[in-house]
Design a protein around this motif. Structure first.
Motif, PDB file in Angstrom:
ATOM      1  N   ARG A 105       0.812  -1.220   0.000  1.00 16.81           N
ATOM      2  CA  ARG A 105       0.000   0.000   0.000  1.00 16.81           C
ATOM      3  C   ARG A 105       0.844   1.268   0.000  1.00 16.81           C
ATOM      4  O   ARG A 105       0.506   2.245  -0.649  1.00 16.81           O
ATOM      5  CB  ARG A 105      -0.954  -0.007   1.186  1.00 16.81           C
ATOM      6  CG  ARG A 105      -2.067  -1.001   1.009  1.00 16.81           C
ATOM      7  CD  ARG A 105      -3.003  -0.991   2.196  1.00 16.81           C
ATOM      8  NE  ARG A 105      -3.893  -2.134   2.108  1.00 16.81           N
ATOM      9  CZ  ARG A 105      -5.206  -2.043   2.197  1.00 16.81           C
ATOM     10  NH1 ARG A 105      -5.769  -0.896   2.411  1.00 16.81           N
ATOM     11  NH2 ARG A 105      -5.951  -3.124   2.092  1.00 16.81           N
TER      12      ARG A 105
ATOM     13  N   GLU B  90      -5.204   4.841 -11.898  1.00 11.86           N
ATOM     14  CA  GLU B  90      -4.957   4.485 -10.503  1.00 11.86           C
ATOM     15  C   GLU B  90      -4.534   3.032 -10.396  1.00 11.86           C
ATOM     16  O   GLU B  90      -4.775   2.236 -11.300  1.00 11.86           O
ATOM     17  CB  GLU B  90      -6.208   4.708  -9.652  1.00 11.86           C
ATOM     18  CG  GLU B  90      -7.343   3.784 -10.007  1.00 11.86           C
ATOM     19  CD  GLU B  90      -8.594   4.015  -9.167  1.00 11.86           C
ATOM     20  OE1 GLU B  90      -8.619   4.953  -8.355  1.00 11.86           O
ATOM     21  OE2 GLU B  90      -9.537   3.241  -9.343  1.00 11.86           O
TER      22      GLU B  90
ATOM     23  N   ARG C 197      -4.581  -0.275  -7.523  1.00  7.63           N
ATOM     24  CA  ARG C 197      -5.129  -0.799  -6.272  1.00  7.63           C
ATOM     25  C   ARG C 197      -4.520  -2.165  -6.001  1.00  7.63           C
ATOM     26  O   ARG C 197      -4.373  -2.980  -6.903  1.00  7.63           O
ATOM     27  CB  ARG C 197      -6.642  -0.967  -6.374  1.00  7.63           C
ATOM     28  CG  ARG C 197      -7.394   0.310  -6.570  1.00  7.63           C
ATOM     29  CD  ARG C 197      -8.872   0.043  -6.706  1.00  7.63           C
ATOM     30  NE  ARG C 197      -9.588   1.281  -6.976  1.00  7.63           N
ATOM     31  CZ  ARG C 197     -10.862   1.330  -7.289  1.00  7.63           C
ATOM     32  NH1 ARG C 197     -11.565   0.218  -7.376  1.00  7.63           N
ATOM     33  NH2 ARG C 197     -11.435   2.485  -7.521  1.00  7.63           N
TER      34      ARG C 197
END
Length: 98
Positions: free
Chosen positions: A38, A79, A81
């Protein structure tokens, strides 16, 4: 797509999708590969950044930075994830419908 195949071990899955959504087209590439921590997710779009140099091979770390600039130049967003190491990754980008 190249990174999804490169970082997904044999027996894993890579899935591509595209769908129209509210005047935009949403593209995604999801894999069941090595994943991204993350703390590294926002940085993967920086030039020359490599989240885990031991898995990076001979790449320069420019591919995602170039992808980001191309998508943004066309009015889109991009993006990444991931739920962390070993949990796969999804890259998603949108472009306006022409």
């Amino acid at each position: 797509m190249h990174n999804a195949v490169k970082f997904t071990p044999a027996g894993g899955n890579v899935r591509l999708s595209a769908a129209r959504d509210d005047g935009r087209v949403v593209f995604s590439v999801s894999d069941t590969g090595v994943g991204i921590e993350r703390k590294d997710l926002e940085r993967v779009f920086e030039r020359f950044y490599k989240a885990d140099r031991s898995r990076s091979g001979g790449g320069t770390g420019l591919g995602l930075a170039i992808a980001k600039h191309i998508v943004q130049a066309h009015g889109g967003d991009i993006e990444a994830r991931s739920d962390g190491a070993g949990r796969g990754t999804t890259f998603r980008f949108t472009l306006p419908v022409a």
